[in-house]
Design a protein around this motif. Structure first.
Motif, PDB file in Angstrom:
ATOM      1  N   LYS A 162      -1.445 -27.660 -74.800  1.00 60.30           N
ATOM      2  CA  LYS A 162      -2.636 -27.024 -75.379  1.00 60.30           C
ATOM      3  C   LYS A 162      -2.345 -25.609 -75.881  1.00 60.30           C
ATOM      4  O   LYS A 162      -3.060 -25.100 -76.737  1.00 60.30           O
ATOM      5  CB  LYS A 162      -3.780 -27.038 -74.373  1.00 60.30           C
ATOM      6  CG  LYS A 162      -4.297 -28.459 -74.169  1.00 60.30           C
ATOM      7  CD  LYS A 162      -5.530 -28.531 -73.309  1.00 60.30           C
ATOM      8  CE  LYS A 162      -6.088 -29.946 -73.289  1.00 60.30           C
ATOM      9  NZ  LYS A 162      -5.204 -30.915 -72.585  1.00 60.30           N
ATOM     10  N   ASP A 183      -6.181 -27.484 -67.243  1.00 60.46           N
ATOM     11  CA  ASP A 183      -5.312 -27.007 -68.317  1.00 60.46           C
ATOM     12  C   ASP A 183      -5.982 -26.201 -69.418  1.00 60.46           C
ATOM     13  O   ASP A 183      -5.459 -25.188 -69.866  1.00 60.46           O
ATOM     14  CB  ASP A 183      -4.638 -28.198 -68.994  1.00 60.46           C
ATOM     15  CG  ASP A 183      -3.400 -28.652 -68.250  1.00 60.46           C
ATOM     16  OD1 ASP A 183      -2.948 -27.900 -67.368  1.00 60.46           O
ATOM     17  OD2 ASP A 183      -2.910 -29.744 -68.559  1.00 60.46           O
ATOM     18  N   PRO A 188       0.528 -39.303 -74.701  1.00 56.97           N
ATOM     19  CA  PRO A 188      -0.389 -39.381 -73.557  1.00 56.97           C
ATOM     20  C   PRO A 188      -1.764 -38.889 -73.996  1.00 56.97           C
ATOM     21  O   PRO A 188      -1.908 -37.753 -74.429  1.00 56.97           O
ATOM     22  CB  PRO A 188       0.222 -38.418 -72.532  1.00 56.97           C
ATOM     23  CG  PRO A 188       1.619 -38.141 -73.004  1.00 56.97           C
ATOM     24  CD  PRO A 188       1.600 -38.327 -74.482  1.00 56.97           C
ATOM     25  N   THR A 189      -2.768 -39.757 -73.905  1.00 55.69           N
ATOM     26  CA  THR A 189      -4.022 -39.476 -74.610  1.00 55.69           C
ATOM     27  C   THR A 189      -5.229 -39.415 -73.682  1.00 55.69           C
ATOM     28  O   THR A 189      -5.374 -40.214 -72.763  1.00 55.69           O
ATOM     29  CB  THR A 189      -4.239 -40.573 -75.678  1.00 55.69           C
ATOM     30  OG1 THR A 189      -3.195 -40.459 -76.657  1.00 55.69           O
ATOM     31  CG2 THR A 189      -5.573 -40.413 -76.387  1.00 55.69           C
ATOM     32  N   GLY A 190      -6.073 -38.416 -73.965  1.00 56.87           N
ATOM     33  CA  GLY A 190      -7.352 -38.288 -73.276  1.00 56.87           C
ATOM     34  C   GLY A 190      -8.461 -38.258 -74.312  1.00 56.87           C
ATOM     35  O   GLY A 190      -9.057 -39.272 -74.667  1.00 56.87           O
ATOM     36  N   ASN A 191      -8.694 -37.069 -74.874  1.00 60.12           N
ATOM     37  CA  ASN A 191      -9.775 -36.897 -75.842  1.00 60.12           C
ATOM     38  C   ASN A 191      -9.400 -37.245 -77.281  1.00 60.12           C
ATOM     39  O   ASN A 191     -10.159 -36.985 -78.201  1.00 60.12           O
ATOM     40  CB  ASN A 191     -10.303 -35.469 -75.783  1.00 60.12           C
ATOM     41  CG  ASN A 191     -11.375 -35.333 -74.721  1.00 60.12           C
ATOM     42  OD1 ASN A 191     -12.221 -36.221 -74.590  1.00 60.12           O
ATOM     43  ND2 ASN A 191     -11.345 -34.258 -73.969  1.00 60.12           N
ATOM     44  N   GLY A 219      -7.354 -35.888 -79.288  1.00 58.19           N
ATOM     45  CA  GLY A 219      -7.046 -34.774 -80.193  1.00 58.19           C
ATOM     46  C   GLY A 219      -5.597 -34.805 -80.641  1.00 58.19           C
ATOM     47  O   GLY A 219      -5.290 -34.755 -81.839  1.00 58.19           O
ATOM     48  N   ASP A 220      -4.700 -34.912 -79.669  1.00 55.85           N
ATOM     49  CA  ASP A 220      -3.283 -34.865 -79.982  1.00 55.85           C
ATOM     50  C   ASP A 220      -2.880 -36.044 -80.862  1.00 55.85           C
ATOM     51  O   ASP A 220      -2.210 -35.881 -81.888  1.00 55.85           O
ATOM     52  CB  ASP A 220      -2.506 -34.879 -78.649  1.00 55.85           C
ATOM     53  CG  ASP A 220      -1.100 -34.337 -78.799  1.00 55.85           C
ATOM     54  OD1 ASP A 220      -0.732 -33.918 -79.909  1.00 55.85           O
ATOM     55  OD2 ASP A 220      -0.368 -34.336 -77.794  1.00 55.85           O
ATOM     56  N   SER A 256      -5.553 -34.422 -66.746  1.00 54.03           N
ATOM     57  CA  SER A 256      -5.965 -33.940 -68.069  1.00 54.03           C
ATOM     58  C   SER A 256      -6.261 -35.083 -69.029  1.00 54.03           C
ATOM     59  O   SER A 256      -6.651 -34.856 -70.177  1.00 54.03           O
ATOM     60  CB  SER A 256      -4.898 -33.028 -68.659  1.00 54.03           C
ATOM     61  OG  SER A 256      -4.705 -31.931 -67.799  1.00 54.03           O
ATOM     62  N   HIS A 303       1.618 -36.791 -66.817  1.00 49.02           N
ATOM     63  CA  HIS A 303       1.038 -37.145 -68.121  1.00 49.02           C
ATOM     64  C   HIS A 303       2.114 -37.710 -69.040  1.00 49.02           C
ATOM     65  O   HIS A 303       1.939 -38.745 -69.683  1.00 49.02           O
ATOM     66  CB  HIS A 303       0.388 -35.918 -68.774  1.00 49.02           C
ATOM     67  CG  HIS A 303      -0.658 -35.281 -67.919  1.00 49.02           C
ATOM     68  ND1 HIS A 303      -0.341 -34.445 -66.885  1.00 49.02           N
ATOM     69  CD2 HIS A 303      -2.006 -35.375 -67.923  1.00 49.02           C
ATOM     70  CE1 HIS A 303      -1.457 -34.042 -66.285  1.00 49.02           C
ATOM     71  NE2 HIS A 303      -2.478 -34.599 -66.894  1.00 49.02           N
ATOM     72  N   THR A 309       3.685 -33.453 -72.452  1.00 49.88           N
ATOM     73  CA  THR A 309       2.528 -32.579 -72.659  1.00 49.88           C
ATOM     74  C   THR A 309       2.364 -31.498 -71.598  1.00 49.88           C
ATOM     75  O   THR A 309       1.568 -30.593 -71.770  1.00 49.88           O
ATOM     76  CB  THR A 309       1.236 -33.422 -72.739  1.00 49.88           C
ATOM     77  OG1 THR A 309       1.183 -34.298 -71.620  1.00 49.88           O
ATOM     78  CG2 THR A 309       1.202 -34.238 -74.021  1.00 49.88           C
TER      79      THR A 309
END
Ligand SMILES: *Cc1c(COP(=O)(O)O)cnc(C)c1O
Length: 466
Positions: free
Chosen positions: A110, A141, A253-256, A258-259, A309, A388, A413
């Protein structure tokens, strides 16, 4: 380059206005009117550039209202605090390439976006002769990366709420040891959900919000995505240069979302050089279910995992991808999102899913598999993954035989030292700490302890905001 909303409810605006707007005023997300593409001659010119130079070339394709001198200065300033001139170095680990995105001040990816966004905010506020008070809640984070992005900047204060005693000790220290006067850590006697509810409530108080010029740094700001496009292009050029590869895959590695959405923008930018994006999720796998089943359906609850995260219920940037899946039709996006609000579900048709599966392959990785991956990679290569990153590596391994024949770049990440307990569980000892953490327990800390009470937090902001 003008910017629009995924839901079509704003007139096209400039890049600068889009940064200050954050979330589009019609509730949609901001995107460029057209995604740029770089032909072979341009890509050839980019070969051999260092990270800063490449960042300027890529980012400037999306910005036409900041002079090149100012943009260059902003980029140099953003990445000068990284502990290597390569900014995002690639290392070979067995047959994988690991893209280390953790060389910034808070040791997580981030930083790459928030170091840039902090400089950008400061620049735009100065130009407009305005001030801003950033308000946010964090479970780890994002808070420290946001604090490091704006600490010491004259025209910005930052107020970050975290649940007292409920973030990892290192993450708490990374926030509370920052001595700058414009940084206000608020430790809430409560949970992360309490923190989020307080922040949401304060943002909904429109008179308070405008009186105190409150702003956010959440993952939906377009400028954050933009800064992340750079390292996808950088990785491709590195592998082409070193190994002659013409196509690469990325495991993210994905959450929201964005990446990996930045990866999608990069894939469109340097087509055909990025073949597929591997969307790696932990047990919070709404996005993997989308790829497998063709429906985007909200989970009942968030499952706490060893890769915190990525613990999400819905993916806040996914609407950006839906916009392209729906043929850039904002009315359809608007209807789908309204339906999602009501029913918690969006169903996609077979043509859309064919497209989505060309862009992404996906796997959901359990916690035991994550730990086993850290252990196996350490045993075979001596390299220590953070949990992650391990989710991404496990997904790449699972999918590589079935789908992919190219060099795979796994995005790392976070630095393993940020998640020392889980790493110790996997390999039997804690990972080596980087210099920035070495004596962190010895540094003085600053925080304000407050009850989980909206009035108390507002009163504190009133007192401290300038
Ligand atoms: C935020 C974060 C992620 C997830 O990134 P998204 O953009 O939300 O998909 C993965 N790993 C780490 C360490 C993070 O901090």
């Amino acid at each position: 380059m003008k910017y629009i909303s995924t839901r079509g409810g704003i007139e096209p605006i400039s890049f600068k206005d889009s940064v200050m707007m954050g979330l589009a005023t019609d509730g949609g997300l901001i995107l460029p009117e057209q995604l740029p593409t770089a032909g072979p001659e341009i890509i050839e010119k980019w070969e051999g550039l260092d990270y800063h130079e490449l960042a300027y070339e890529v980012i400037s394709l999306f910005i036409d209202d900041i002079t090149s001198k100012d943009l260059k200065a902003m980029i140099d300033n953003a990445y000068k605090n990284f502990d290597t001139p390569e900014v995002t170095p690639l290392v070979k680990v067995g047959d994988l390439h690991i893209l280390e995105l953790f060389h910034g001040p808070t040791l997580a990816f981030k930083d790459i976006a928030l170091q840039f966004l902090g400089n950008l905010f400061s620049y735009l506020l100065k130009e407009r002769n305005e001030k801003m008070n950033i308000l946010g809640a964090t479970s780890g984070d994002t808070g420290s990366a946001a604090i490091y992005g704006v600490k010491g900047k004259e025209n910005i204060n930052i107020f970050i709420l975290h649940p007292h005693g409920r973030v990892s000790p290192i993450q708490a220290l990374q926030m509370t040891t920052v001595p700058d006067k414009n940084v206000f850590n608020i430790a809430i006697n409560g949970t992360f959900d309490d923190c989020q509810a307080i922040v949401k409530n304060i943002f909904n108080d429109i008179p308070f919000k405008s009186q105190y010029k409150l702003g956010a740094v959440n993952s939906i700001n377009w400028a954050r995505i933009l800064a992340q496009v750079v390292y996808y292009v950088y990785s491709f050029l590195w592998i082409k240069n070193k190994e002659g590869a013409e196509r690469v895959d990325f495991s993210v590695p994905t959450g929201n979302f964005g990446d990996i959405f930045a990866g999608y923008v990069a894939r469109r930018l340097i087509s055909p050089h990025i073949e597929r994006l591997i969307l790696a999720t932990n047990e919070n796998n709404i996005l993997t279910r989308f790829i497998m089943e063709g429906r985007y359906k909200i989970a009942q609850r968030v499952i706490p995992t060893v890769s915190p995260s990525m613990d999400i219920q819905i993916a806040s940037n996914f609407e950006r991808y839906i916009y392209y899946l729906f043929g850039q039709d904002p009315q359809r996006v608007k209807r789908a999102m309204e339906q999602f609000e009501k029913t918690g579900e969006i169903v996609f048709n077979p043509d859309e899913m064919t497209m989505a599966r060309e862009d992404f392959a996906s796997a959901s990785i359990s916690q035991p598999e994550t730990i086993e991956t850290i252990r196996a990679v350490y045993r075979n290569t001596g390299y220590v993954l953070d949990p992650h990153t391990a989710v991404g590596v496990a997904a790449a391994k699972r999918l590589s035989s079935a789908l992919l024949r190219h060099s795979i770049v796994c995005l790392a990440t976070a630095h393993p030292a940020k998640f020392a307990r889980t790493v110790k569980e996997a390999i039997g000892h804690e990972p080596k700490r980087p210099a920035s953490l070495e004596d962190i327990e010895k540094r003085p800390t600053r925080l304000k302890l407050l009850p989980a009470d909206i009035g108390a937090v507002k009163a504190y902001i009133q007192q401290q905001a300038t």
